[in-house]
Design a protein around this motif. Structure first.
Motif, PDB file in Angstrom:
ATOM      1  N   ASP A 153       0.946  -1.126   0.035  1.00 57.59           N
ATOM      2  CA  ASP A 153       0.124   0.070  -0.096  1.00 57.59           C
ATOM      3  C   ASP A 153       0.882   1.275  -0.062  1.00 57.59           C
ATOM      4  O   ASP A 153       2.344   1.297   0.379  1.00 57.59           O
ATOM      5  CB  ASP A 153      -0.824  -0.092   1.247  1.00 57.59           C
ATOM      6  N   ILE A 154       0.107   2.248  -0.257  1.00 62.01           N
ATOM      7  CA  ILE A 154       0.992   3.561  -0.491  1.00 62.01           C
ATOM      8  C   ILE A 154       0.317   4.649   0.096  1.00 62.01           C
ATOM      9  O   ILE A 154      -0.719   4.935  -0.014  1.00 62.01           O
ATOM     10  CB  ILE A 154       1.275   3.765  -2.092  1.00 62.01           C
ATOM     11  N   SER A 155       1.208   5.613   0.882  1.00 63.51           N
ATOM     12  CA  SER A 155       0.494   6.768   1.553  1.00 63.51           C
ATOM     13  C   SER A 155       1.346   8.021   0.990  1.00 63.51           C
ATOM     14  O   SER A 155       1.982   7.829  -0.088  1.00 63.51           O
ATOM     15  CB  SER A 155       0.872   6.637   3.097  1.00 63.51           C
ATOM     16  N   LYS A 156       1.059   9.017   1.390  1.00 62.18           N
ATOM     17  CA  LYS A 156       1.901  10.252   1.008  1.00 62.18           C
ATOM     18  C   LYS A 156       3.225  10.259   1.068  1.00 62.18           C
ATOM     19  O   LYS A 156       3.941  10.770   0.311  1.00 62.18           O
ATOM     20  CB  LYS A 156       0.987  11.344   1.782  1.00 62.18           C
ATOM     21  N   THR A 157       3.764   9.574   2.013  1.00 63.29           N
ATOM     22  CA  THR A 157       5.186   9.513   2.278  1.00 63.29           C
ATOM     23  C   THR A 157       6.036   8.321   2.319  1.00 63.29           C
ATOM     24  O   THR A 157       7.181   8.099   2.264  1.00 63.29           O
ATOM     25  CB  THR A 157       5.441  10.244   3.855  1.00 63.29           C
TER      26      THR A 157
END
Length: 709
Positions: free
Chosen positions: A228-232
């Motif tokens: 998964d990918i977040s803003k950072t």
């Protein structure tokens, strides 16, 4: 000799194999960020041109209006913003990114695609885009240097190396259906932003796994759900690099910034497999599913929460006797939604996240079921207290559904109140309605009987053929279908390989039992098959079969047959060699089944599987005893039932030598037998033309020995 004039039953009310294979195959819906549209990939096979055709259906959530976009070159699609679809296409060994604008003005429509840029590799897949970070992540195969920019040059050198030799110093040598080469999967990031109304793909690619020895998604089935990918940051699961991959299932959870520096391991390092890592929308927590035992891929899967601010890891479903397949946070970050098998359905459960404890610990929450029938995939919460997902059943392939009223559910769960039946379910699409119109399909009837398990009954389904009537005794032939896994189950779910309603539509009463070892009935029940392959599960099948013959006198007991694949194929070989059990089948079909359990412990690709199932390596005394005790190869002298053996040449899980050995044994014994080999298929028969051949041969074999009135 085989009858040459055999033909499958086809009519307006019958779901023939060809009818089933020609139906659209929708994937799970992917909603946009504001929750008013979703895209659904669809594949439809045409027997006219013998090709599979791809399309993308845009679904208006709420009212279900659809707009279809043909994708003649296939490819992956995902959202960039609420009105822009990204489409990645591979053509002539070049992978390019396009954008497709969408309009919701009546009618729902799309505009011609625009080229954004091309990737330096041709294996990019499992895309995720974070608009806040303006970051696109994907997986791709890279060489040991970890650079996507050098892949094509190294591919050319490798292909022209002048020999075909493959040299191995460690396992895997081959996996699922491929010989392992020098490349591994990596997670790659690149900038993607809208500049002056135009999307711009960056030129600097960052492999966040470079130099770590890690590979993700985890092969052979790892997909976008492995990260998964977040803003950072990126969170992902990967096999422990310090352990031999074929002998262990341990996967750790890692957290890494987009620049690939400061990699952190979040798991303890003493657990088994992990899956479904996800960020909370609030950004302060992550969650994943974790199995305790290294080496056991069907161990109890527990929901783990990691508080990033407080550096605390805690389990919240230790006492819940179910194993979710995937999880996702609610938009408020206060609930976890878990897609979970339960009593032969795949349901959605919701659970409140307890407060973070002061240190790594176990917390308790009470999961609540929100759906109760069918099988769900791709569950995604969307704004407005809603969620969208795909749902299939024994009578329908995937359709898009919407669940509303989740805000009230959330309030009840957070307050500790019962939230049962608060949400409202609505079907939005009818992708397969035209193809299924007029088909007489059975929804399946649950039955429960006393099996070998202590303290619980054993489950099965009966699926009856068109025109079936109670009270007309001794009329209908019956087939027992035995599932694989062995830690699997017959679910209320649409299937392509072995569809119970296709068997029923050919005139059979179908009996599909979930014996000891099956999933969705509790961990103890699943674990019960361990070191007991030919024991309790086979007894359960026998007890369930006798129960059905007693409860359904409409079955002609002189016309009964059985078929199974993978573990189900093993069960067919075991039943073949133990006629004293008294099943009474007149013909058998073994599909990719184990013939010699002990030898399979050496020959299979994932060595950990045998080592767990039989209690050790194949030469260890306890494992050797267990594998020999339940080894069909040692029962060949008693084989006498006509058997069709099917196997596939690219099956490295149960190599084709098992199928050939069973056929050779039957031939030397003089038992009526036939061998069907697919040289281009893996453990599953996927190609539509091959599947049609599979069905033709299976039903022709049965018809030869029991006929249809």
């Amino acid at each position: 000799m085989m009858a040459t004039d055999f033909a499958l039953t086809e009519s307006a009310n019958v779901l023939s194999p060809k009818d089933m294979l020609a139906l659209p195959r929708p994937g799970a819906p992917l909603p946009n960020d504001i929750g008013d549209l979703a895209i659904v990939p669809i594949t439809t096979h045409s027997f006219q041109d013998r090709k599979s055709h791809n399309s993308l259906s845009i679904v208006a959530l709420g009212d279900g209006y659809t707009h279809d976009i043909p994708l003649p070159d296939g490819g992956d699609a995902f959202w960039l913003d609420s009105r822009t679809i990204a489409h990645v296409v591979t053509k002539d060994d070049t992978q390019s990114l396009y954008t497709i604008p969408v309009s919701t003005e009546s009618p729902l429509s799309s505009f011609p695609s625009s080229h954004v840029g091309s990737f330096p590799i041709s294996t990019a897949s499992t895309f995720r885009y974070n608009p806040s970070a303006q970051r696109l992540m994907f997986s791709a195969y890279v060489y040991p240097d970890g650079l996507v920019e050098t892949v094509k040059e190294q591919d050319t050198a490798y292909e022209n190396r002048g020999d075909s030799g493959l040299v191995y110093d460690e396992t895997f040598a081959r996996h699922w259906d491929k010989w392992v080469g020098p490349k591994r999967k990596a997670l790659i990031g690149v900038s993607l932003a809208k500049v002056d109304a135009k999307w711009v793909l960056g030129q600097t690619y960052v492999n966040v796994l470079k130099g770590t020895g890690l590979s993700s998604p985890v092969e052979p089935f790892g997909e976008a759900g492995d990260y998964d990918i977040s803003k950072t940051h990126v969170i992902f699961t990967a096999k422990d690099p310090q352990l031999p991959r074929a002998m262990h299932t341990r996967q750790n959870i890692y957290l890494v910034p987009h620049d690939g520096n400061d990699l952190r391991q979040l798991t303890s390092g003493i657990q088994g497999a992990t899956r479904s890592p996800v960020f909370s929308p609030s950004g302060d927590k992550v969650a994943w599913l974790e199995l305790a035992l290294d080496g056991y891929e069907s161990d109890h899967a527990k929901v783990v929460i990691y508080d990033l601010n407080r550096d605390v890891r805690f389990t919240i479903t230790e006492d819940w006797d179910r194993s979710p397949d995937s999880i996702i946070f609610s938009p408020s970050s206060t609930l976890i939604y878990a897609t979970t098998g339960d009593h032969a359905r795949i349901k959605i459960f919701a659970m409140a996240i307890p407060p973070t404890p002061p240190s790594n610990a176990t917390q308790t929450t009470q999961p609540t079921a929100l759906t109760f029938s069918g099988s769900i995939s791709g569950f995604t919460p969307i704004p407005g207290g809603r969620a969208t997902f795909a749902l299939s059943s024994l009578t329908s392939p995937n359709e898009v559904y919407e669940l509303s009223g989740l805000e009230a559910t959330e309030q009840d769960l957070l307050a500790g109140r019962n939230a049962d039946a608060k949400a409202t379910l609505k079907r939005l699409t009818s992708f397969s309605s035209a193809g299924l119109q007029g088909k007489d399909l059975s929804p399946g009837k649950d039955f429960w009987f006393k099996g070998t398990a202590e303290g619980q009954d054993t489950h099965g389904y009966v699926i009856t053929p068109p025109g079936f009537k109670r009270g007309v005794n001794g009329k209908w032939p019956a087939v027992m279908l035995i599932h694989g896994g062995p830690q699997g189950a017959w679910y209320d779910q649409w299937q392509i390989w072995c569809n119970p309603n296709v068997f029923a539509s050919q005139g059979y009463v179908v009996v599909a039992i979930n014996p000891t070892g099956s999933t969705s009935f509790g961990q103890k029940f699943t674990d019960g098959i361990n070191k007991n392959w030919g024991g309790r599960p086979i007894q359960d099948l026998l007890m369930g079969w006798k129960y059905i013959l007693q409860e359904y006198p409409e079955i002609d007991q002189n016309r009964t047959v059985a078929a199974g694949g993978s573990y189900g194929g093993y069960a067919i070989n075991w039943i073949q060699g133990n006629p004293e059990l008294g099943f009474g089948f007149k013909a058998l079909v073994c599909n990719n089944g184990t013939f010699d359990t002990t030898y399979n412990g050496y020959a299979t690709d994932e060595l950990f599987f045998f080592n767990n199932e039989f209690g050790g390596r194949p030469w260890d005394p306890a494992a050797l005893e267990a594998s020999q005790k339940y080894n069909p190869a040692y029962t060949v002298a008693k084989w006498s039932t006509p058997q069709l053996t099917i196997h596939t040449s690219k099956d490295y899980r149960i190599p084709e030598s098992d199928g050939i050995a069973a056929f050779h044994a039957l031939q030397q014994l003089g038992v009526p037998s036939r061998l069907l080999i697919f040289t281009d298929e893996n453990h599953l028969v996927i190609n539509a033309g091959n599947s049609l051949k599979w069905h033709h041969e299976v039903f022709r074999w049965f018809n030869q020995f029991i006929g249809l009135s």
